[in-house]
Design an enzyme around this catalytic site. Structure first.
Site, PDB file in Angstrom:
ATOM      1  N   LYS A 126       0.877  -1.177   0.000  1.00 27.31           N
ATOM      2  CA  LYS A 126       0.000   0.000   0.000  1.00 27.31           C
ATOM      3  C   LYS A 126       0.906   1.215   0.000  1.00 27.31           C
ATOM      4  CE  LYS A 126      -4.421   1.018   0.125  1.00 27.31           C
ATOM      5  NZ  LYS A 126      -5.587   0.263  -0.380  1.00 27.31           N
ATOM      6  N   ASP A 166      -6.959   4.274  -4.613  1.00 28.40           N
ATOM      7  CA  ASP A 166      -7.636   4.104  -3.320  1.00 28.40           C
ATOM      8  C   ASP A 166      -8.247   5.477  -3.037  1.00 28.40           C
ATOM      9  OD1 ASP A 166      -7.935   2.199  -0.866  1.00 28.40           O
ATOM     10  OD2 ASP A 166      -7.260   4.053   0.068  1.00 28.40           O
TER      11      ASP A 166
HETATM   12  P1  NDP Z   1     -12.845   7.637  -2.901  1.00 31.31           P
HETATM   13  O1  NDP Z   1     -11.789   8.632  -2.645  1.00 31.31           O
HETATM   14  O2  NDP Z   1     -13.359   7.454  -4.282  1.00 31.31           O
HETATM   15  O3  NDP Z   1     -14.099   7.919  -1.961  1.00 31.31           O
HETATM   16  C1  NDP Z   1     -13.971   7.953  -0.585  1.00 31.31           C
HETATM   17  C2  NDP Z   1     -15.298   8.356   0.034  1.00 31.31           C
HETATM   18  O4  NDP Z   1     -15.224   8.212   1.441  1.00 31.31           O
HETATM   19  C3  NDP Z   1     -15.643   9.807  -0.221  1.00 31.31           C
HETATM   20  O5  NDP Z   1     -17.039   9.952  -0.236  1.00 31.31           O
HETATM   21  C4  NDP Z   1     -15.022  10.492   1.001  1.00 31.31           C
HETATM   22  O6  NDP Z   1     -15.608  11.746   1.330  1.00 31.31           O
HETATM   23  C5  NDP Z   1     -15.335   9.483   2.087  1.00 31.31           C
HETATM   24  N1  NDP Z   1     -14.331   9.606   3.152  1.00 31.31           N
HETATM   25  C6  NDP Z   1     -12.991   9.497   3.027  1.00 31.31           C
HETATM   26  N2  NDP Z   1     -12.396   9.707   4.215  1.00 31.31           N
HETATM   27  C7  NDP Z   1     -13.398   9.945   5.085  1.00 31.31           C
HETATM   28  C8  NDP Z   1     -13.441  10.216   6.476  1.00 31.31           C
HETATM   29  N3  NDP Z   1     -12.296  10.289   7.186  1.00 31.31           N
HETATM   30  N4  NDP Z   1     -14.647  10.404   7.042  1.00 31.31           N
HETATM   31  C9  NDP Z   1     -15.800  10.323   6.313  1.00 31.31           C
HETATM   32  N5  NDP Z   1     -15.812  10.078   4.992  1.00 31.31           N
HETATM   33  C10 NDP Z   1     -14.643   9.877   4.405  1.00 31.31           C
HETATM   34  O7  NDP Z   1     -12.276   6.244  -2.320  1.00 31.31           O
HETATM   35  P2  NDP Z   1     -12.758   4.768  -2.612  1.00 31.31           P
HETATM   36  O8  NDP Z   1     -14.225   4.740  -2.850  1.00 31.31           O
HETATM   37  O9  NDP Z   1     -11.847   4.189  -3.605  1.00 31.31           O
HETATM   38  O10 NDP Z   1     -12.429   4.054  -1.220  1.00 31.31           O
HETATM   39  C11 NDP Z   1     -13.377   3.932  -0.161  1.00 31.31           C
HETATM   40  C12 NDP Z   1     -12.947   2.813   0.772  1.00 31.31           C
HETATM   41  O11 NDP Z   1     -12.892   1.578   0.030  1.00 31.31           O
HETATM   42  C13 NDP Z   1     -11.575   2.973   1.415  1.00 31.31           C
HETATM   43  O12 NDP Z   1     -11.596   2.370   2.692  1.00 31.31           O
HETATM   44  C14 NDP Z   1     -10.675   2.143   0.492  1.00 31.31           C
HETATM   45  O13 NDP Z   1      -9.500   1.717   1.144  1.00 31.31           O
HETATM   46  C15 NDP Z   1     -11.609   0.982   0.195  1.00 31.31           C
HETATM   47  N6  NDP Z   1     -11.292   0.198  -0.982  1.00 31.31           N
HETATM   48  C16 NDP Z   1     -11.203   0.794  -2.218  1.00 31.31           C
HETATM   49  C17 NDP Z   1     -10.933   0.043  -3.326  1.00 31.31           C
HETATM   50  C18 NDP Z   1     -10.942   0.609  -4.688  1.00 31.31           C
HETATM   51  O14 NDP Z   1     -10.862  -0.180  -5.649  1.00 31.31           O
HETATM   52  N7  NDP Z   1     -11.060   1.905  -4.872  1.00 31.31           N
HETATM   53  C19 NDP Z   1     -10.623  -1.406  -3.213  1.00 31.31           C
HETATM   54  C20 NDP Z   1     -10.843  -1.941  -1.883  1.00 31.31           C
HETATM   55  C21 NDP Z   1     -11.126  -1.141  -0.829  1.00 31.31           C
HETATM   56  P3  NDP Z   1     -14.822  13.107   0.992  1.00 31.31           P
HETATM   57  O15 NDP Z   1     -15.033  13.308  -0.471  1.00 31.31           O
HETATM   58  O16 NDP Z   1     -15.451  14.128   1.840  1.00 31.31           O
HETATM   59  O17 NDP Z   1     -13.374  12.870   1.350  1.00 31.31           O
END
Ligand code: NDP
Length: 452
Positions: A126, A166
């Site tokens: 990561k 991510d």
């Molecule tokens: P994105 O950046 O596309 O979206 C993240 C979302 O989560 C946004 O809506 C963001 O809001 C919100 N968010 C992030 N940090 C916080 C926080 N501290 N408190 C509240 N809301 C928060 O990321 P992904 O959708 O790619 O990832 C989401 C999760 O899925 C993560 O845990 C990631 O590790 C996991 N994941 C992702 C994969 C992928 O293929 N993308 C694969 C496997 C797991 P805001 O816009 O306000 O920051």
């Protein structure tokens, strides 16, 4: 807890103080592994657990770049190469102000087990930076990505380490990073996944994590002769994972009620339909706006801002299923209690470690269908693995081919996780099953390779 695991955890705590997420993730996994280590003394003899929790390599580097005002900015970049026993390092890059070494060590550790579960040959890693893409112009994001890759490129490669996206790293960022890698290395190879379709990407990769989490939920529901038709669902986040979770839920006849970002959540009692999801995708991916605008556009919905009250009211909305898809530790013990009390039957984690240990205990006590992230969200990295194969073959598979493979992989993960839980006398415990099934393959490879 056995003396062996206790002593490893004590030592880990002493050596990694100030890294609570890493300690949390390791502690959960090692506790699950006790019966395996007891059954197979070779793991203890070969110090497999002690080696598993120490990254093979950690790279930390300065990323300096120039903002739109001509001022030089400095961020810190990282790549944690955790374990390469079963394949090249593989895992996403996160750009978020909360990024620090301990957070990436937790994510890299989870990735090792998750990648093993996918049935594909991928090690775990990561990386990322404490850079906040929010509010930055395209030019600033591009200059940051180029500066980041200018150091990272020497540590990665299609057979060495293949990063992906991510939080904060989507298609735009992967494009900037790939362009810079190609420019420096003078090679067009599958060194990153999540690429655009016309430059080495795979069909279904953007959708894969969300779709995979929903396929995993279908598998879990099928064990109780149920399906998603008509089920009300709570989804958190509004990024990549949340968007495609909602898309697949709608397609399968479920009714998603919520989405969120770090400012708060929207609740739409009429359900988020395709037209409303299109609005969210345009809002988040093109205009890079805030989820509160959903409630302004669709007056039947309400917006609730985040307050630090010790619980998140999103998880107190009555529903059948929950898909936490935002970030780590977003469901605490109180939230888990609300979900259970309000009749949620299934939790499928799209995010990594979104539930605190206390919350996990509540789910296990209530015997919910609880799919932990390392199993439920493994579809994303699985399709990344399929993207690597297509890159090496110089071929592009069709959408149907990739989607079918994703379904097969989620089915295989579900079968293997349940089988491991049953083998160790905890039928239906997906946490124990995922940790054991993922671990054994990596541990056996570490023993076979004997890199000690
Ligand atoms: P994105 O950046 O596309 O979206 C993240 C979302 O989560 C946004 O809506 C963001 O809001 C919100 N968010 C992030 N940090 C916080 C926080 N501290 N408190 C509240 N809301 C928060 O990321 P992904 O959708 O790619 O990832 C989401 C999760 O899925 C993560 O845990 C990631 O590790 C996991 N994941 C992702 C994969 C992928 O293929 N993308 C694969 C496997 C797991 P805001 O816009 O306000 O920051």
């Amino acid at each position: 807890m056995s003396n062996n695991v206790k002593s490893i955890l004590n030592d880990l705590e002493a050596r990694n103080s100030g890294e609570p997420e890493f300690l949390q993730a390791v502690s959960e996994v090692l506790t699950s592994l006790e019966p395996v280590v007891e059954r197979y003394p070779k793991y203890q003899e070969m110090k497999v657990l002690e080696r598993l929790v120490e990254p093979e390599r950690v790279i930390m580097f300065r990323v300096s770049w120039t903002d739109d005002n001509g001022e030089i900015q400095v961020n810190r970049g990282y790549r944690v190469q955790m374990n390469s026993a079963i394949g090249p390092y593989k895992g996403g890059l996160r750009f978020h102000p909360s990024v620090y070494l301990g957070l990436l060590k937790f994510l890299a550790f989870e990735q090792v087990i998750k990648n093993s579960l996918t049935t594909l040959p991928m090690g775990g890693a990561k990386g990322g930076a404490d850079f906040d893409p929010k509010g930055k112009s395209d030019g600033e994001v591009r200059r940051f990505c180029q500066a980041f890759m200018t150091e990272l490129y020497r540590h990665i490669g299609q057979f060495t380490d293949v990063p992906a996206g991510d939080i904060g790293v989507g298609g735009r960022e992967i494009g900037f990073l790939f362009g810079q890698y190609k420019r420096i290395a003078n090679q067009f190879t599958g060194v990153l996944t999540g690429k655009g379709l016309n430059w080495g990407g795979s069909e279904i990769r953007p959708e894969a994590t969300g779709y995979g989490a929903v396929y995993f939920a279908q598998e879990m529901l099928a064990t109780r002769a149920e399906n998603l038709q008509g089920k009300t669902c709570l989804v958190s986040g509004s990024g990549n994972v949340a968007q495609y979770t909602v898309e697949k839920l709608i397609e399968l006849g479920a009714k998603p009620l919520t989405m969120s970002d770090s400012d708060g959540f929207v609740h739409d009692p009429d359900g988020i339909d395709t037209e409303k999801l299109d609005f969210v995708m345009e809002l988040k991916n093109v205009r890079r706006g805030r989820i509160r605008e959903y409630a302004e556009r669709f007056p039947g919905a309400s917006f609730t801002p985040v307050k630090d009250e010790g619980f998140n009211p999103l998880w107190a909305i009555p529903a059948d299923c929950a898909f936490p898809s935002a970030t780590q530790n977003e469901i605490n013990g109180a939230d888990a209690r609300s979900l259970v009390t309000n009749g949620v039957k299934l939790v499928a984690e799209g995010a990594n470690m979104p539930t605190t240990p206390e919350g996990v205990d509540r789910f296990l006590e209530a015997k919910l269908l609880y799919g932990p992230g390392k199993a439920a969200n493994a579809g994303g990295v699985a399709v990344s693995g399929l993207e690597m194969t297509q890159d090496i073959e110089h071929l592009s598979w069709t959408r149907e081919q990739v989607d079918n493979k994703l379904r097969q992989i989620m089915h295989a993960i579900h079968t293997n996780v349940r089988a491991a839980a049953e083998e160790y006398n905890r039928p239906g415990d997906y946490v124990l099953g995922a940790n054991i099934a993922g671990f054994v393959k990596v541990a056996d490879a570490m023993v076979d390779e004997s890199t000690v």
